[in-house]
Structures are given as C-alpha cells and as structure tokens.
Design an enzyme around this catalytic site. Structure first.
Site, PDB file in Angstrom:
ATOM      1  N   SER A  98       5.281  -6.485  -2.241  1.00 60.28           N
ATOM      2  CA  SER A  98       5.020  -6.604  -0.804  1.00 60.28           C
ATOM      3  C   SER A  98       5.538  -7.934  -0.272  1.00 60.28           C
ATOM      4  CB  SER A  98       3.506  -6.514  -0.588  1.00 60.28           C
ATOM      5  OG  SER A  98       3.210  -6.737   0.769  1.00 60.28           O
ATOM      6  N   ASN A 100      -5.669  -9.690  -7.646  1.00 64.69           N
ATOM      7  CA  ASN A 100      -5.647 -10.449  -6.400  1.00 64.69           C
ATOM      8  C   ASN A 100      -6.844 -11.375  -6.244  1.00 64.69           C
ATOM      9  OD1 ASN A 100      -6.422  -7.539  -6.236  1.00 64.69           O
ATOM     10  ND2 ASN A 100      -7.386  -8.207  -4.334  1.00 64.69           N
ATOM     11  N   GLN A 152       0.813  -8.984  -6.392  1.00 61.17           N
ATOM     12  CA  GLN A 152       0.444 -10.403  -6.529  1.00 61.17           C
ATOM     13  C   GLN A 152       1.307 -11.135  -7.549  1.00 61.17           C
ATOM     14  OE1 GLN A 152      -1.471 -12.120  -4.642  1.00 61.17           O
ATOM     15  NE2 GLN A 152      -2.604 -10.540  -3.547  1.00 61.17           N
ATOM     16  N   CYS A 154     -18.007  -6.945   3.123  1.00 63.61           N
ATOM     17  CA  CYS A 154     -19.079  -6.509   4.001  1.00 63.61           C
ATOM     18  C   CYS A 154     -19.048  -4.989   4.117  1.00 63.61           C
ATOM     19  CB  CYS A 154     -18.911  -7.157   5.367  1.00 63.61           C
ATOM     20  SG  CYS A 154     -20.381  -7.023   6.355  1.00 63.61           S
ATOM     21  N   THR A 187       0.839  -1.202   0.000  1.00 61.45           N
ATOM     22  CA  THR A 187       0.000   0.000   0.000  1.00 61.45           C
ATOM     23  C   THR A 187       0.875   1.253   0.000  1.00 61.45           C
ATOM     24  OG1 THR A 187      -1.678  -1.222   1.229  1.00 61.45           O
ATOM     25  CG2 THR A 187      -1.858   1.182   1.259  1.00 61.45           C
TER      26      THR A 187
HETATM   27  N1  PLP Z   1      -2.038  -4.553  -4.215  1.00 63.49           N
HETATM   28  C1  PLP Z   1      -2.530  -5.791  -4.371  1.00 63.49           C
HETATM   29  C2  PLP Z   1      -2.831  -6.294  -5.745  1.00 63.49           C
HETATM   30  C3  PLP Z   1      -2.758  -6.603  -3.263  1.00 63.49           C
HETATM   31  O1  PLP Z   1      -3.254  -7.833  -3.422  1.00 63.49           O
HETATM   32  C4  PLP Z   1      -2.461  -6.092  -1.982  1.00 63.49           C
HETATM   33  C5  PLP Z   1      -2.754  -6.895  -0.772  1.00 63.49           C
HETATM   34  O2  PLP Z   1      -3.613  -7.743  -0.777  1.00 63.49           O
HETATM   35  C6  PLP Z   1      -1.932  -4.796  -1.874  1.00 63.49           C
HETATM   36  C7  PLP Z   1      -1.733  -4.056  -3.009  1.00 63.49           C
HETATM   37  C8  PLP Z   1      -1.583  -4.198  -0.545  1.00 63.49           C
HETATM   38  O3  PLP Z   1      -0.397  -4.774  -0.045  1.00 63.49           O
HETATM   39  P1  PLP Z   1      -0.055  -4.650   1.517  1.00 63.49           P
HETATM   40  O4  PLP Z   1      -0.972  -5.571   2.232  1.00 63.49           O
HETATM   41  O5  PLP Z   1       1.372  -5.071   1.616  1.00 63.49           O
HETATM   42  O6  PLP Z   1      -0.245  -3.221   1.883  1.00 63.49           O
END
Ligand code: PLP
Length: 393
Positions: free
Chosen positions: A198, A150, A178, A325, A72
């Site tokens: 990440s 994701n 991902q 939700c 993020t």
């Molecule tokens: N972008 C995608 C495609 C993700 O799947 C995720 C987490 O699920 C994120 C960003 C966010 O990553 P983080 O949990 O490390 O902040």
C-alpha cells in the site's frame, strides 16, 4: 505547536519529491493512457516506469505488479482469486493477528461455508509454526499471513513458511503492507504467490496500492472492466497516484540501501529504553528481536490508552493505542488479546511508529513528556491505586 508524528504505521507523510512527481498528472498531463492519441498514450510510459520501480523494490518483474486502490483491495483480490482458482477447496489458513482487511473478509467467507484456521501466536506475537504446518491439508485453498504486524511490528518468517506451503502446492499470500519499504524484500527468495502493498505506508498518497502476482499464478480479477492492467484490474488508471507510488518505491529503495532504517531503529530503541527505564510497570508488547525497526508497542499498566493519547495530543505528539472502540466500550485489540497481554496492560498500550522524518530532538521531547503524563493518569486511576495497595500487602 509542532506535530511530532509517531504514527507512521497508520499513514505516512507524502515525500515532497513524490508530490513533485505526481503533480503534472493532476494538471497539464491529464491524458488517459488508453487513448489512441499521443497526448494520452504518452502517459503510459510513466506508468511503465512506476511499475518497474515498484517491482524492483521487492525483486519482482514489472509484469507481476498490478496497481489498484489500496492494501485492502490487494488483500481482498488476492484471497478471492486464490479461492476462485481452487473451487473444490474449502479451507483457508491465516493467523489470529491479521489486519481487519483480512480478518473481516474471513468472517464473511466462514459464513459462506469456508473453514478458516486461525493460527495462534505466543505471548511475544511469534507464530506457532507447528500448528500451521499440522493444519495444511489437501483441502487448503490458500494460506495468508502478514509479513509484519501493524500493531507490534513483529515479523513472521515468511520466506521459511512460504517454502513449506509451496512444497504442498498451496497458494501463499502475504499481506506485506507494513513490510514493503521497511525491510529488504526479495520475492524470489520466497515461495510467495501473491503479495499486498500500500502506497500510504511508504510516503506515497492514500488510495493507491499494488498486488504482486507471481508469473504463472492462477488469477481472476476482482474489478471487472476494461483491459487496464492486462485485464487484471479494470478501471482507468489513477495515473498521478501510480506515478507517486513509483517515486515512493524508488526513494524507499534508496533509503533502505543507505541504511536509513538503522537510524530509525536507533531512535526507536532510544525511545523504548528510556520509557521503560523512567516509567515503572511498563513493558514492550511483542518480540523485540524479530520486529520492524520503526515500531514499538509499549504497555503502561493501569492507565487507559485513549487518555494517554489525549494528553500526548496536548503536546502535538501523535501515536496510536492498542484498543479499539467497539459498541461504546474500549476493547483491547484482537492482536494484544491473541498474545494474551493482560487486560490492565493491553488497555494502556501505545504504539509508536517512526519514519525517516523523525529526529532525535523529537524523540528527546517525547521521552521528557511521557513519564509525567503516565504519572498524572495513574494518580487518577483506581486500578493503579488498587494494584499499589495489594503490592504493599
Ligand atoms: N494490512 C495491514 C497490515 C495494514 O497495516 C493496513 C493498513 O493499516 C492494511 C492492510 C490496509 O491498507 P490500506 O489502508 O491501504 O487499505
């Protein structure tokens, strides 16, 4: 009860080798890499190695990797840097199926006067490239598209798109959270300027991420502070987690090289084929060809995803549903809605996401348990009864 963990797009088990690599930096090796004394300064060498491992995983050079706290943060930093570097441009292009880390940022930026184009996808989750290219303009500050989705695992043709975008001189960012570690990535075959990754999606701990910044890309830091990360991200380094991410990247490369994802893909296909065959009114969400090998999103029509998850939970089987939700009501996810998945299917969608820790025995158990779960729930579902009545005429 043993846990059968099929929720690896949510987070992954930290590899024991990764834990071993990081532990000394939480105990005896606690120095600050910026210190003048060698007790702290020596730690810097471990950060350097980690940076090289992460760079190698995507074909980058070590200098192009900036460590931070998560995917993020990488997404926010990349988009904000791109628009700050192009202050006269007020247009952003993205897709309708991005992760909330991107989607919610654009909602804020549109309130601040940015015009955001959300490129649609078809019913298979495939991006409308004509729409994307038609909307590129001299006012476009940044194009940001995820590498792999994701929820469905659908992969966007990032190499091709980024070249087109670069030909127009526009900054290109990809959320590859991902994709990294699950697909071979050679950043130099692309025109990508900024890439988010990440740790916790590739068997490192939560709370560590990295941003790839192509050499020469204009950049302004999001976290202003000390000189860490060459002034590109202030804050004392999370040494243990950086070392962990480096080790996880090295292992991901090793597993990719030895074809581990092909094995994972075979398990995913076995699960998918069996569930589709055994459970009537079930279908895969998203294109089955251009997809991450570890992911399948399956819609079980006329049942509630949350109810399915609760019953799976009784057997220790962990997965995710395709609903979120919001304000007390279960809304199908924005991804499935963007793909036009019918309401009755989106509601009963379950995402299974595998990792190298999954075994064939686990998959066989899931194949065994799922049909009676769906049958039990359908017997309680008024929608199912209604649908069967109308099918019978
Ligand atoms: N972008 C995608 C495609 C993700 O799947 C995720 C987490 O699920 C994120 C960003 C966010 O990553 P983080 O949990 O490390 O902040």
């Amino acid at each position: 009860m043993n846990v059968i963990y099929l929720d690896n797009n949510a987070t992954t088990k930290v590899d024991p080798e990764v834990v071993d690599a990081m532990l000394p930096f939480l105990s005896e090796n606690y120095g600050n890499p910026s210190s003048m004394h060698s007790f702290g300064g020596n730690v810097a060498a471990f950060i350097k190695d980690a940076r090289e491992n992460v760079a190698n995983l995507i074909g980058a050079t070590a200098d192009e990797i900036v460590f931070n706290s998560c995917g993020t943060e990488s997404d926010s930093t990349a988009i904000r840097a791109a628009i700050e570097s192009n202050p006269d441009k007020k247009h952003i292009i993205t897709s309708r199926v991005e992760h909330p880390a991107i989607k919610n940022l654009y909602e804020i930026l549109s309130k601040k006067g940015y015009r955001v184009t959300f490129v649609p996808v078809d019913n298979q989750g495939i991006l409308d490239l004509d729409y994307l290219y038609k909307n590129l303009s001299d006012d476009t500050a940044v194009v940001s598209l995820m590498w792999a989705n994701n929820e469905t695992g659908v992969i966007f043709p990032i190499e091709e798109i980024s070249q087109e975008v670069k030909n127009r001189g526009i900054v290109f960012h990809t959320d590859a959270v991902q994709a990294v570690g699950k697909l071979p990535i050679d950043i130099n075959k692309t025109g990508v300027d900024l890439l988010s990754l990440s740790g916790h999606k590739l068997h490192a701990p939560k709370g560590i991420g990295a941003l790839y910044i192509r050499k020469g890309t204009k950049f302004s830091p999001f976290m202003i502070g000390g000189h860490q990360e060459k002034g590109r991200r202030g804050g004392t380094e999370n040494v243990a987690s950086i070392v962990a991410l480096g080790k996880a990247a090295e292992l991901a490369q090793k597993h990719l090289n030895k074809g581990e994802y092909d094995r994972i893909g075979q398990l995913r296909d076995k699960l998918e084929t069996a569930l589709l065959a055994k459970i009537p009114h079930s279908m895969v969400n998203g294109d089955r060809q251009h997809r991450l090998l570890n992911t399948t999103s399956i819609a079980f029509e006329y049942v509630e995803g949350e109810a399915i998850l609760l019953m799976m939970n009784e057997y220790g089987i962990c997965a995710s549903s395709g609903s979120a939700c919001t304000s007390g009501s279960l809304e199908p996810s924005h991804v499935l809605r963007a793909m036009g998945v019918p309401f009755t299917a989106a509601h009963g969608s379950i995402r299974f996401s595998l990792s190298r820790y999954n075994t064939e025995e686990e998959i066989d158990l899931v194949i065994d348990k799922m049909p009676p779960i769906i049958e039990r729930l359908r017997n309680m579902s008024p929608f199912w009864k209604e649908a069967m009545k109308s099918a019978a005429g």
